[in-house]
Write an enzyme that holds these catalytic residues in place. Structure first.
Site, PDB file in Angstrom:
ATOM      1  N   CYS A  81       0.673  -1.222  -0.238  1.00 37.15           N
ATOM      2  CA  CYS A  81       0.209  -0.561   0.298  1.00 37.15           C
ATOM      3  C   CYS A  81       0.700   0.997  -0.311  1.00 37.15           C
ATOM      4  O   CYS A  81       1.641   1.499  -1.134  1.00 37.15           O
ATOM      5  CB  CYS A  81      -1.213  -0.629   1.638  1.00 37.15           C
ATOM      6  SG  CYS A  81      -2.231   1.096   0.780  1.00 37.15           S
ATOM      7  N   HIS A 192      -2.802  -4.953   2.139  1.00 35.74           N
ATOM      8  CA  HIS A 192      -1.899  -5.150   3.177  1.00 35.74           C
ATOM      9  C   HIS A 192      -2.604  -7.105   3.625  1.00 35.74           C
ATOM     10  O   HIS A 192      -3.177  -7.523   4.589  1.00 35.74           O
ATOM     11  CB  HIS A 192      -3.285  -4.502   4.348  1.00 35.74           C
ATOM     12  CG  HIS A 192      -2.663  -3.423   3.774  1.00 35.74           C
ATOM     13  ND1 HIS A 192      -1.479  -2.069   4.860  1.00 35.74           N
ATOM     14  CD2 HIS A 192      -3.482  -2.134   3.350  1.00 35.74           C
ATOM     15  CE1 HIS A 192      -1.591  -0.955   3.946  1.00 35.74           C
ATOM     16  NE2 HIS A 192      -3.413  -1.155   3.782  1.00 35.74           N
ATOM     17  N   GLU A 194      -0.315  -8.036   5.321  1.00 39.07           N
ATOM     18  CA  GLU A 194       0.138  -8.438   6.643  1.00 39.07           C
ATOM     19  C   GLU A 194      -1.234  -8.690   7.144  1.00 39.07           C
ATOM     20  O   GLU A 194      -1.035  -8.146   8.538  1.00 39.07           O
ATOM     21  CB  GLU A 194       0.687  -7.222   7.126  1.00 39.07           C
ATOM     22  CG  GLU A 194       0.890  -5.838   6.924  1.00 39.07           C
ATOM     23  CD  GLU A 194       0.580  -5.449   5.345  1.00 39.07           C
ATOM     24  OE1 GLU A 194       0.821  -5.918   4.531  1.00 39.07           O
ATOM     25  OE2 GLU A 194       0.032  -3.985   5.971  1.00 39.07           O
TER      26      GLU A 194
HETATM   27  N1  GLN Z   1      -3.446   6.657   0.327  1.00 40.26           N
HETATM   28  C1  GLN Z   1      -2.301   5.934   1.569  1.00 40.26           C
HETATM   29  C2  GLN Z   1      -1.261   6.927   1.278  1.00 40.26           C
HETATM   30  O1  GLN Z   1      -1.344   7.773   0.042  1.00 40.26           O
HETATM   31  C3  GLN Z   1      -1.739   4.754   1.932  1.00 40.26           C
HETATM   32  C4  GLN Z   1      -3.085   4.005   2.448  1.00 40.26           C
HETATM   33  C5  GLN Z   1      -2.493   2.514   3.179  1.00 40.26           C
HETATM   34  O2  GLN Z   1      -1.175   2.360   2.941  1.00 40.26           O
HETATM   35  N2  GLN Z   1      -3.289   1.470   3.629  1.00 40.26           N
HETATM   36  O3  GLN Z   1       0.411   6.622   2.005  1.00 40.26           O
END
Ligand code: GLN
Length: 212
Positions: A81, A192, A194
């Site tokens: 992410c 994710h 994790e």
């Molecule tokens: N929207 C987040 C960002 O810009 C990422 C979201 C996440 O890691 N769950 O970093």
């Protein structure tokens, strides 16, 4: 390398969850907050969290250039992410001036799934996880997607048709979006792993680490 030490970038985000999962798979893990910490690890996980905060902290901890150098030198890395955003060479939808570490020849769009779809879950076809692969149940939280990949980048998973939950946004619009990629020894997911009990993406990463 008999038993590699996998660092987890510990500036912000879900560091503990990654360390627990890697530990369950038998890896040594270490928190990475400084260039010295980085020098002691064989591979790195960049967790989910908030990429703008992670970028600002990495800059003030003097980590951006050391991270770029290690990745350019071939250190394996896995970003989930916000971590995917950090590993992308090109970022769309970042805040003004937002930098990434880079290394992966991809264009990533931050917060791509739109405001209505802050979170959703989907069962992904993810053949690289083994054959015959069970679908991977993926959790997306304000997730980015990969808008474009370079020629050496392997697409590992895409959003399936009609499986992004009950949002007001049309599911069909998101079907086919790229959400997992590999570029050499670099791996990234929009979701994710994790935060679930499925260790297969982390196991794939540890296989890459052992190969290198
Ligand atoms: N929207 C987040 C960002 O810009 C990422 C979201 C996440 O890691 N769950 O970093």
């Amino acid at each position: 390398m008999p038993r590699p030490t996998v660092g987890v970038l510990a500036l912000q985000g879900d560091v503990r969850e990654h360390r627990r999962m890697l530990g369950d798979l038998g890896a040594y893990t270490a928190a990475v907050r400084t260039p010295d910490d980085l020098g002691r690890v064989d591979a790195l996980v960049v967790p989910g969290g908030e990429s703008t905060t992670m970028w600002r902290l990495a800059r003030s901890f003097g980590l951006l250039d050391p991270l770029r150098r290690r990745i350019a030198a071939g250190m394996p890395a896995f970003g989930s992410c916000a971590g995917m955003i950090m590993l992308a060479d090109h970022l769309e939808g970042g805040v003004a001036g937002q930098e990434t570490v880079g290394g992966m020849d991809i264009v990533v769009r931050r917060n791509a799934f739109g405001r209505q779809v802050d979170s959703f879950e989907a069962d992904l076809d993810f053949p690289a996880l083994g054959s015959p692969a069970e679908p991977f149940h993926a959790v997306f939280i304000r997730a980015p997607w990969v808008e474009k990949v370079g020629t050496d980048v392997e697409v590992l998973a895409r959003v399936p048709a009609g499986d992004t939950g009950s949002s007001s946004r049309g599911d069909a619009a998101d079907a086919g979006r790229i959400v997992a990629v590999r570029h050499g020894s670099l791996l990234a997911t929009s979701f994710h792993p994790e935060l679930t009990a499925d260790t297969r993406v982390h196991a794939l990463f540890l296989d890459i680490v052992k190969e290198v």
